[in-house]
Design an enzyme around this catalytic site. Structure first.
Site, short mmCIF file in Angstrom:
data_model
loop_
_atom_site.label_atom_id
_atom_site.label_comp_id
_atom_site.label_asym_id
_atom_site.label_seq_id
_atom_site.Cartn_x
_atom_site.Cartn_y
_atom_site.Cartn_z
N ASP A 13 6.85 1.80 6.79
CA ASP A 13 4.48 1.24 6.88
C ASP A 13 4.14 2.19 4.94
O ASP A 13 3.56 2.97 5.72
CB ASP A 13 4.30 1.55 7.84
CG ASP A 13 2.46 0.84 7.61
OD1 ASP A 13 2.08 0.10 6.95
OD2 ASP A 13 1.88 1.22 8.28
N GLU A 71 -5.31 1.69 2.63
CA GLU A 71 -5.09 0.70 3.63
C GLU A 71 -5.07 0.98 4.75
O GLU A 71 -5.65 0.71 6.14
CB GLU A 71 -3.76 -0.37 3.16
CG GLU A 71 -3.31 -1.86 4.40
CD GLU A 71 -3.34 -1.28 5.69
OE1 GLU A 71 -2.90 -2.01 6.40
OE2 GLU A 71 -2.81 -0.15 5.69
N GLU A 72 -5.05 2.04 5.12
CA GLU A 72 -4.12 2.51 6.16
C GLU A 72 -6.19 3.22 6.46
O GLU A 72 -6.35 3.61 7.62
CB GLU A 72 -3.80 3.75 6.08
CG GLU A 72 -2.45 3.41 6.16
CD GLU A 72 -1.55 2.68 7.07
OE1 GLU A 72 -2.65 2.49 7.91
OE2 GLU A 72 -0.16 2.69 6.95
N ASP A 107 4.37 -6.16 5.05
CA ASP A 107 3.92 -5.21 5.81
C ASP A 107 3.26 -4.98 6.65
O ASP A 107 2.34 -5.10 7.42
CB ASP A 107 2.48 -5.22 4.53
CG ASP A 107 1.56 -3.53 5.47
OD1 ASP A 107 2.77 -2.54 5.58
OD2 ASP A 107 0.22 -3.97 5.30
N HIS A 149 2.79 3.99 12.21
CA HIS A 149 2.09 4.57 13.12
C HIS A 149 2.07 5.65 13.65
O HIS A 149 1.98 6.45 14.07
CB HIS A 149 0.85 3.43 13.67
CG HIS A 149 0.38 2.87 12.55
ND1 HIS A 149 -0.76 2.30 13.13
CD2 HIS A 149 0.59 2.32 11.14
CE1 HIS A 149 -0.99 1.91 11.93
NE2 HIS A 149 -0.61 1.89 11.12
N HIS A 155 1.08 -1.25 0.15
CA HIS A 155 0.26 -0.02 -0.17
C HIS A 155 1.09 1.46 0.22
O HIS A 155 1.97 1.43 1.23
CB HIS A 155 -1.23 -0.09 0.76
CG HIS A 155 -0.34 0.03 3.02
ND1 HIS A 155 -0.20 1.71 3.33
CD2 HIS A 155 -0.22 -1.21 3.94
CE1 HIS A 155 0.36 1.59 4.50
NE2 HIS A 155 0.43 -0.38 4.81
N ASP A 210 -0.28 4.56 0.59
CA ASP A 210 -0.91 5.80 1.24
C ASP A 210 -0.02 5.26 2.71
O ASP A 210 0.07 4.71 3.54
CB ASP A 210 -3.06 5.37 1.90
CG ASP A 210 -2.67 3.42 2.21
OD1 ASP A 210 -2.31 2.76 1.88
OD2 ASP A 210 -3.75 3.84 2.92
#
Length: 480
Positions: A133, A167-168, A200, A450, A98, A100
Site C-alpha cells: 500500500d 492519499e493517506e 490500491d 496500515h 500513491h 505516501d
C-alpha cells in the site's frame, strides 16, 4: 489478446531486480501524516519521478500548494503527472497510485524495521511499510514499462499517470488539480483518457484474485477536550476538577456498540436493507469467516454468518476508534491528569451517505452527549478529512478486460467485490473524466496494509506485474 510471452518471461527473469527496486522505495519513509517526515515524502516524489523518466515517461511535478496540519503550515507533496504514447488509434489508460504511506515504528509491534524491506525466503513475503500500500503496485506498472523498453516492444495502449503523495492524509489538492486539468481539454494531461485503472486494494483472501467496483467513503473526526492550563498531579487535583480524559472516554464510548452498531442516530438508518438477491452476490464470493479470522489472527468476527460479515465490510457503514492524543502512554506509572486530550475516529460510509449528510449528525450528537456530562471542560470537534463512496458499472468493457487478464495470469475467474476502504480520488476521476474506473488489486487480503508487519507476497508482486501488463493488452483488444 494475450500479452507477449517475452513480456512475461522478462518479468520472471528480472524478479530479483524488481524486488530490489521495491526495497529502495520502501526505504524512503514517505509518511504524509507526520510533519517531520514531509521532506521524505518529497524525496519519494523525486525518486519516483526519476524512475518514470528513465523509462521514457514524460512527467511533470505539479505543485499543490500548502496546507495546515496540527497547527503547522506545510508544503503539499507534488502530484506526478506522466504520459507515454500518443497514438490516436490506441485506447488511452490512466493509471493512479500513491507514493505516501501510513506511519510505522518498530515499537508499534513490528517484527522488523518497517522502512527496510525484509525478504522472508521461507514464505516469500516482502515485509515493509508501503510494500502493498501502495508502492508495490506502483512499481508493478514500472516493471511493465521497463519490460517493454528493454524488449523493444511497443505499448499496446497510450498511458497516462497520476501519482500523489497525500492519499493517506486526505488527498489534499488532488481533486482541484484533476478538475483543472480536465478543464484544459486538449491541453490537459488527461485529454483522451478512455478508462482508469487503480491498483490500491486487495484480494478478499489469499487464494482468489478479484476486481473491485465499489468503495466506501470516509469521514475522519477529531474530538478535543481541554480544561486546565497545564497537566496536573492526580494526587493533588484528582476528584477536585473536571478531567478532560474522563470526558473524552465517556464521549468515545457513546459512538459505537461492541457489535458494530453505530450509536449516532440517523447514520445506520440511511442504508437500505439488503434483499435476498443482493445477499446472493455475497454468498457466492470465495470468502469465509475463517478467512477473516486468519487475516486478523484471532476468532473475533462480529458474526458467524458469512454474508453478514461480508456486508459489514462492503455495503454497510462502520465506525472505528483510532487513538487518543495527549494522554500518557509510555512505560512506568505516571500519575498525570492531561490538560488536553484528543480522540480520533472515522466513519466509513456507503451510498447514499455522503460526508455532507454525516457530519451534522455527528456534531449534533457529540455536542448533546457532552452537554449531558455537565462538564466545565471545553469540547472541539473537527472533520480532518473526508471522501464520498463510489460505485462503478462492472459490466463495462474495462472490467471485462480485467477479468480476461486475471483469467490469463491466474487461471481462474476473479471475485467481483466492493471494498471496505476508501480511495476518494476514484469518484473524482469517474465524475470529472466521465469514464469507467476499475480497481485491479495486486496484494492479498492478509497483507496487513496500515498495520504492523505489512507485506506483499513475492508471487503477488511478480504475477501482479504480469497481470497489469496483460490488462493493457486486453484493453487494447476489446471492443469499446
Amino acid at each position: 489478446m494475450a500479452s507477449p510471452s517475452q513480456l512475461l518471461q522478462f518479468i520472471d527473469q528480472n524478479a530479483d531486480k524488481f524486488i530490489g527496486r521495491l526495497g529502495e522505495a520502501v526505504a524512503i519513509p514517505s509518511v504524509s501524516g507526520d510533519a517531520t517526515r514531509r521532506p521524505d515524502v518529497f524525496k519519494m516524489s523525486a525518486w519516483l519521478d526519476g524512475q518514470l523518466k528513465s523509462l521514457g515517461v514524460t512527467t511533470k511535478l505539479m505543485d499543490l500548494g500548502k496546507h495546515v496540519m496540527d497547527g503547522q503550515e506545510l508544503p503539499l507533496p507534488p502530484a506526478i503527472l506522466g504520459r507515454i504514447g500518443d497514438d490516436p488509434k490506441k485506447k488511452t489508460v490512466l493509471v493512479y497510485g500513491h507514493y505516501d504511506v501510513q506511519p510505522a515504528n518498530k515499537s508499534d509491534g513490528w517484527d522488523t524495521e518497517p522502512f527496510k524491506l525484509v525478504i522472508d525466503e521461507q514464505t516469500g513475503r516482502l515485509i515493509g511499510r508501503g510494500s502493498t500500500d501502495d508502492k508495490g503496485p506502483i512499481l508493478g506498472w514500472l516493471n511493465v514499462l521497463e519490460a517493454h523498453k528493454a524488449l523493444g516492444l511497443e505499448l499496446p495502449v497510450n498511458m497516462r499517470f497520476c501519482f500523489e503523495g497525500m492519499e493517506e492524509n486526505g488527498s489534499e489538492g488532488l481533486d482541484d488539480l484533476i478538475k483543472s486539468e480536465v478543464a484544459k481539454g486538449k491541453d490537459g494531461w488527461f485529454d483522451g483518457v478512455d478508462c482508469v485503472c487503480i491498483s490500491d486494494n486487495y484480494w478478499l483472501n489469499s487464494r482468489t484474485p478479484c476486481i473491485t467496483y465499489g468503495l466506501r467513503g470516509l469521514v475522519y473526526f477529531k474530538l478535543t477536550v481541554s480544561g486546565p492550563a497545564r497537566d496536573l498531579h492526580s494526587g493533588v487535583f484528582g476528584r477536585m476538577v473536571h478531567e478532560p480524559m474522563t470526558d473524552l472516554i465517556q464521549l468515545m464510548s457513546k459512538l459505537v456498540a461492541s457489535d458494530g452498531t453505530i450509536l449516532i442516530p440517523g447514520v445506520d438508518d440511511m442504508v437500505s436493507i439488503a434483499d435476498a438477491e443482493e445477499k446472493q452476490i455475497y454468498e457466492k464470493l470465495d470468502y469465509s469467516v475463517k478467512d477473516v479470522e486468519d487475516a486478523v489472527g484471532a476468532p473475533i468476527t462480529l458474526s458467524e454468518d458469512k454474508v453478514e460479515v461480508i456486508m459489514g465490510r462492503m455495503r454497510m457503514p462502520s465506525l472505528s476508534l483510532h487513538g487518543i492524543e495527549g494522554a500518557f502512554y509510555g512505560a512506568g506509572a505516571k500519575t498525570v491528569i492531561p490538560a488536553s486530550v484528543s480522540g480520533k475516529f472515522s466513519i466509513r460510509i456507503v451510498p447514499p451517505q455522503t460526508p455532507e449528510k454525516i457530519e451534522p449528525l455527528v456534531v449534533q450528537y457529540v455536542q448533546q452527549e457532552f452537554a449531558k456530562l455537565n462538564s466545565k471542560n471545553k469540547l472541539k470537534i473537527e472533520n480532518l478529512h473526508d471522501g464520498r463512496p463510489w460505485l462503478a458499472d462492472y459490466k463495462h468493457w474495462n472490467y471485462e478486460a480485467a477479468r480476461r487478464a486475471t483469467e490469463a495470469i491466474y487461471k481462474r475467474s476473479p471475485d467481483l467485490t466492493r471494498e471496505g476502504g476508501s480511495i476518494p480520488v476514484t469518484l473524482t476521476f469517474a465524475e470529472s473524466l466521465g469514464v469507467n474506473v476499475l480497481l485491479l488489486p495486486m496484494g492479498r487480503g492478509d497483507d496487513g496494509a496500515h498495520s504492523t508487519n505489512e507485506k506483499l507476497d513475492r508471487s503477488n508482486f511478480i504475477e501482479g506485474s504480469k497481470l497489469l501488463g496483460t490488462y493493457l493488452y486486453e484493453v487494447a483488444a476489446i471492443t469499446a
